[in-house]
Design a protein around this motif. Structure first.
Motif, short mmCIF file in Angstrom:
data_model
loop_
_atom_site.label_atom_id
_atom_site.label_comp_id
_atom_site.label_asym_id
_atom_site.label_seq_id
_atom_site.Cartn_x
_atom_site.Cartn_y
_atom_site.Cartn_z
N GLY A 147 -7.39 16.92 4.38
CA GLY A 147 -7.09 17.15 2.98
C GLY A 147 -7.57 16.01 2.08
O GLY A 147 -8.11 16.25 0.99
N ALA A 148 -7.37 14.78 2.53
CA ALA A 148 -7.82 13.63 1.74
C ALA A 148 -9.33 13.64 1.56
O ALA A 148 -9.85 13.39 0.48
N LYS A 149 -10.04 13.97 2.64
CA LYS A 149 -11.51 14.01 2.57
C LYS A 149 -11.97 15.14 1.64
O LYS A 149 -12.93 14.96 0.87
N LEU A 150 -11.32 16.28 1.70
CA LEU A 150 -11.68 17.38 0.81
C LEU A 150 -11.45 16.98 -0.65
O LEU A 150 -12.28 17.23 -1.53
N GLN A 151 -10.31 16.36 -0.92
CA GLN A 151 -10.02 15.96 -2.30
C GLN A 151 -11.00 14.90 -2.78
O GLN A 151 -11.47 14.97 -3.93
N LEU A 152 -11.33 13.95 -1.93
CA LEU A 152 -12.29 12.92 -2.32
C LEU A 152 -13.65 13.53 -2.66
O LEU A 152 -14.40 12.98 -3.47
N GLY B 91 10.28 16.39 3.99
CA GLY B 91 10.97 15.19 4.47
C GLY B 91 10.46 13.91 3.83
O GLY B 91 9.98 13.92 2.68
N ASP B 92 10.56 12.83 4.57
CA ASP B 92 10.17 11.52 4.04
C ASP B 92 8.68 11.50 3.68
O ASP B 92 8.29 10.84 2.72
N HIS B 93 7.86 12.20 4.48
CA HIS B 93 6.42 12.22 4.21
C HIS B 93 6.13 12.90 2.88
O HIS B 93 5.36 12.40 2.05
N GLY B 94 6.75 14.04 2.65
CA GLY B 94 6.56 14.74 1.38
C GLY B 94 7.07 13.91 0.21
O GLY B 94 6.43 13.85 -0.85
N ASP B 95 8.23 13.28 0.37
CA ASP B 95 8.79 12.43 -0.69
C ASP B 95 7.83 11.29 -1.02
O ASP B 95 7.59 10.98 -2.19
N ALA B 96 7.30 10.64 0.04
CA ALA B 96 6.40 9.51 -0.17
C ALA B 96 5.12 9.95 -0.88
O ALA B 96 4.61 9.26 -1.77
N MET B 97 4.59 11.10 -0.49
CA MET B 97 3.36 11.59 -1.11
C MET B 97 3.59 11.95 -2.57
O MET B 97 2.72 11.74 -3.42
N ARG B 98 4.75 12.50 -2.88
CA ARG B 98 5.03 12.86 -4.27
C ARG B 98 5.23 11.62 -5.14
O ARG B 98 4.81 11.58 -6.29
N SER B 99 5.87 10.61 -4.59
CA SER B 99 6.18 9.43 -5.40
C SER B 99 5.02 8.44 -5.49
O SER B 99 4.78 7.84 -6.54
N SER B 100 4.29 8.27 -4.37
CA SER B 100 3.27 7.22 -4.32
C SER B 100 1.88 7.72 -3.95
O SER B 100 0.94 6.93 -3.92
N GLY B 101 1.73 8.99 -3.62
CA GLY B 101 0.44 9.51 -3.22
C GLY B 101 0.22 9.40 -1.72
O GLY B 101 1.13 9.09 -0.95
N LEU B 102 -1.00 9.65 -1.31
CA LEU B 102 -1.37 9.62 0.11
C LEU B 102 -2.39 8.51 0.32
O LEU B 102 -3.43 8.46 -0.35
N SER C 221 -9.93 1.75 2.53
CA SER C 221 -8.67 2.44 2.32
C SER C 221 -8.69 3.14 0.96
O SER C 221 -9.21 2.58 -0.01
N HIS C 222 -8.16 4.36 0.91
CA HIS C 222 -8.08 5.13 -0.34
C HIS C 222 -6.61 5.41 -0.64
O HIS C 222 -5.86 5.84 0.26
N GLN C 223 -6.19 5.21 -1.86
CA GLN C 223 -4.86 5.62 -2.31
C GLN C 223 -5.03 6.78 -3.27
O GLN C 223 -5.55 6.62 -4.38
N LEU C 224 -4.64 7.97 -2.83
CA LEU C 224 -4.92 9.20 -3.59
C LEU C 224 -3.65 9.72 -4.26
O LEU C 224 -2.58 9.78 -3.64
N SER C 225 -3.79 10.12 -5.51
CA SER C 225 -2.75 10.88 -6.17
C SER C 225 -2.97 12.35 -5.79
O SER C 225 -4.05 12.90 -6.02
#
Length: 342
Positions: free
Chosen positions: A18-23, A34-45, A53-57
């Motif tokens: 997914g990250a590669k597709l979005q990039l 869970g925690d993974h979904g919460d972290a992605m919503r608050s800080s991205g992937l 390293s890529h920090q994606l919204s």
């Protein structure tokens, strides 16, 4: 053809794809809980690779009912096989999902048949992608070109193919999916007989449980040979076509004979083992062994082939989960003793 991608199960495999597709500019939505979904919503992937390293919204949904589906939707099912049925049930209740293309980007060979019970447009996907997911909001990709100066960067191999008789539109969508995966850094081919390649990958994944549960994997060569021999005997009895070792090696190399990708160390993120080890390390409380070694046991029971080595692997996996033992709790000698008791 315009496609929008949904990553259902955004762990190591799904997160990297997914990250590669979005990039690469493709509209991409992640379903994570869970925690993974919460972290992605608050800080991205965060996607970590050998080179950067890529920090994606990212767009994140906790449930598929939060997403609108259409004939241009491509849903990559990246959850473990033991979670597939519940995921299909949830997805089937979403308006428009019946027109979407479902891609089984998973190990094992049971998911495609299950998906066809719910959806008409199903693709199989062979996943050869070294990745790790241990920390919420973070995935690591370990694939790198063997020669960064002259060869393109390949993050893994993701071949796709229609399950069943293909319509003209399904063929077009399959090519579009393969092209999208190819454009964002994967090697992807359309394989008309995709399941023969998935059965070949299954042979490799039969060793996942040994890597996860044995403290002395290097001492397990006799077990590995037995596990593979049982699988091949079951394939023969069931008349299952399987890509050969030579075909697999050819698919993984360039025209000049170099590997398409190599495993590259990522500083601070040592890759100890594969997905089954990661499940134990994260303490998920489940493992996909019944859909890997258990598939060989199933075939053996149907066709009268003894599968004591694969039976012992399933037994070891169940003990590990039931007793919450964690990775490396058994020795090769202990597993051999289980084999003798079956």
């Amino acid at each position: 053809m315009s496609l929008d991608f949904v990553i259902y199960g955004a762990g190591g495999i799904g997160g990297v794809i997914g990250a590669k597709l979005q990039l690469d500019g493709y509209p991409t939505t992640f379903i994570a809980r869970g925690d993974h979904g919460d972290a992605m919503r608050s800080s991205g992937l965060r996607l970590i690779t050998p080179t950067r390293s890529h920090q994606l919204s990212v767009d994140v949904a906790f449930h598929p009912t939060e997403i609108g589906f259409s004939k241009n939707s491509v849903v990559l099912m990246c959850m473990k096989s033991q979670h597939m049925l519940a995921a299909l049930e949830d997805l089937s209740r979403c308006p428009g999902s019946e027109a979407a293309t479902i891609v089984c980007a998973q190990n094992g060979v049971a998911n495609e048949d299950l998906a066809l019970r719910y959806f008409p447009n199903v693709l199989g996907c062979v996943v050869n992608l070294p990745a790790m997911f241990l920390t919420p909001g973070e995935v690591v990709s370990y694939a790198s070109s063997p020669d960064r100066e002259t060869l393109p960067q390949i993050s893994g191999i993701l071949d796709v193919g229609v399950i069943g008789s293909a319509t003209a539109r399904q063929e077009d969508v399959t090519k579009a999916v393969s092209d999208a995966l190819g454009s964002c850094g994967f090697s992807s081919q359309v394989q008309p007989a995709i399941m023969r390649w998935k059965y070949a990958k299954l042979l490799l994944n039969l060793l996942n449980i040994l890597q996860a549960c044995l403290s002395d994997f290097d001492n397990s060569l006799p077990l590995r040979r037995l596990i593979r021999r049982e699988a091949l005997d079951c394939f023969a009895a069931a008349e299952i076509d399987c890509a050969t070792k030579e075909q697999g090696q050819a698919r993984a190399t360039t025209d000049s004979g170099k590997p398409l990708y190599v495993m590259q160390d990522v500083q601070g993120f040592e890759r100890t083992a594969g997905s089954s080890w990661q499940s134990l390390r994260r303490g998920t409380g489940d493992i996909e062994t019944e859909y890997l070694n258990g598939e060989i046991c199933r075939l053996g029971r149907l066709h009268g082939i003894a599968t004591p080595a694969n039976d012992a692997c399933v037994q070891m996996a169940r003990q590990t989960i039931n007793q919450n033992l964690g990775p490396g709790a058994f020795s090769a000698a202990q597993l051999l003793a289980m084999l003798g008791s079956n």
